[in-house]
Design an enzyme around this catalytic site. Sequence first.
Site, short mmCIF file in Angstrom:
data_model
loop_
_atom_site.label_atom_id
_atom_site.label_comp_id
_atom_site.label_asym_id
_atom_site.label_seq_id
_atom_site.Cartn_x
_atom_site.Cartn_y
_atom_site.Cartn_z
N HIS A 99 0.86 -1.19 0.00
CA HIS A 99 0.00 0.00 0.00
C HIS A 99 0.89 1.24 0.00
O HIS A 99 1.97 1.24 0.59
CB HIS A 99 -0.90 -0.01 1.23
N GLU A 156 -3.44 2.42 -7.31
CA GLU A 156 -3.79 3.36 -6.24
C GLU A 156 -2.89 4.59 -6.34
O GLU A 156 -1.80 4.63 -5.77
CB GLU A 156 -3.56 2.70 -4.88
P1 PGA Z 1 -9.46 6.11 0.45
O1 PGA Z 1 -8.30 5.04 0.69
O2 PGA Z 1 -10.63 5.38 -0.14
O3 PGA Z 1 -9.76 6.65 1.84
O4 PGA Z 1 -8.92 7.14 -0.47
C1 PGA Z 1 -8.02 4.06 -0.28
C2 PGA Z 1 -6.84 3.26 0.17
O5 PGA Z 1 -5.97 3.81 0.84
O6 PGA Z 1 -6.76 2.06 -0.13
#
Ligand code: PGA
Length: 236
Positions: A99, A156
């Site tokens: 992540h 992401e």
């Molecule tokens: P968010 O986080 O939906 O709060 O932007 C997504 C993530 O960090 O996986």
Amino acid sequence: MSQPGKPTYLIGNWKSHKSWSETEVFLQQFRGYHEEGNVVHILCLPHPYLLPAKTMIEHLHLPITLGAQDVSPYPMGNYTGAVAAGMLLGAVSYCVVGHTERRRYFHESDQEVANKVSRCLEQSITPIVCLDEPYLETQLAAIETQHYDQCIFAYEPAGSISDGQQLQPDSPDHAEEIAAKIVSQIEGVAPVIYGGSVTAQTVRAFLEKPMIQGVLVGGASMSIGSWKALLHEGSI
Ligand code: PGA
């Protein structure tokens, strides 16, 4: 919304939020909830909550699959404080690795992330591997290609992760463009999902894109109302 024959992955990531008693209340509110559509509903909880949550999920017959948010790059052994994949076995079927918050705050390298992928796969846990531009190619290259088809890949973008107040999602068109790049690099062998400021209001716009097979959601997965609304919108 899911593509024919393929499930839609709706994955919540609670990060380092919530007490155990808040978690219990959240799970209780899934009593009697019926899943719609061809959806895989995964909640990635903090490590200490996984086993008691699993007991509750089984006892109450809740339609929730558990995931972890991280795992050690090492096997079991003399690694003080580390949670090895073997310790997650039986509690989770999925585990987020790499992540952007792990890469940023814990300085995880591409090789460490790749090692985490290997540790998960040794225990038959599906890694949800987070990737971001402009590093996609090197992040993917660190992972053994024969592991690709056992992963889920999440695009992401760091700038789109919500900070708890502001939502800055990527545009669905751009997310689709990057998802297509990932699909091409992995030769289409694994699902690609999008994460970053997704809500019940925006989830369909992402899932309508042919390359995007699910979403990874932080903020909107943490309250029962917004999460159930997102599950509903995401399964239509
Ligand atoms: P968010 O986080 O939906 O709060 O932007 C997504 C993530 O960090 O996986």
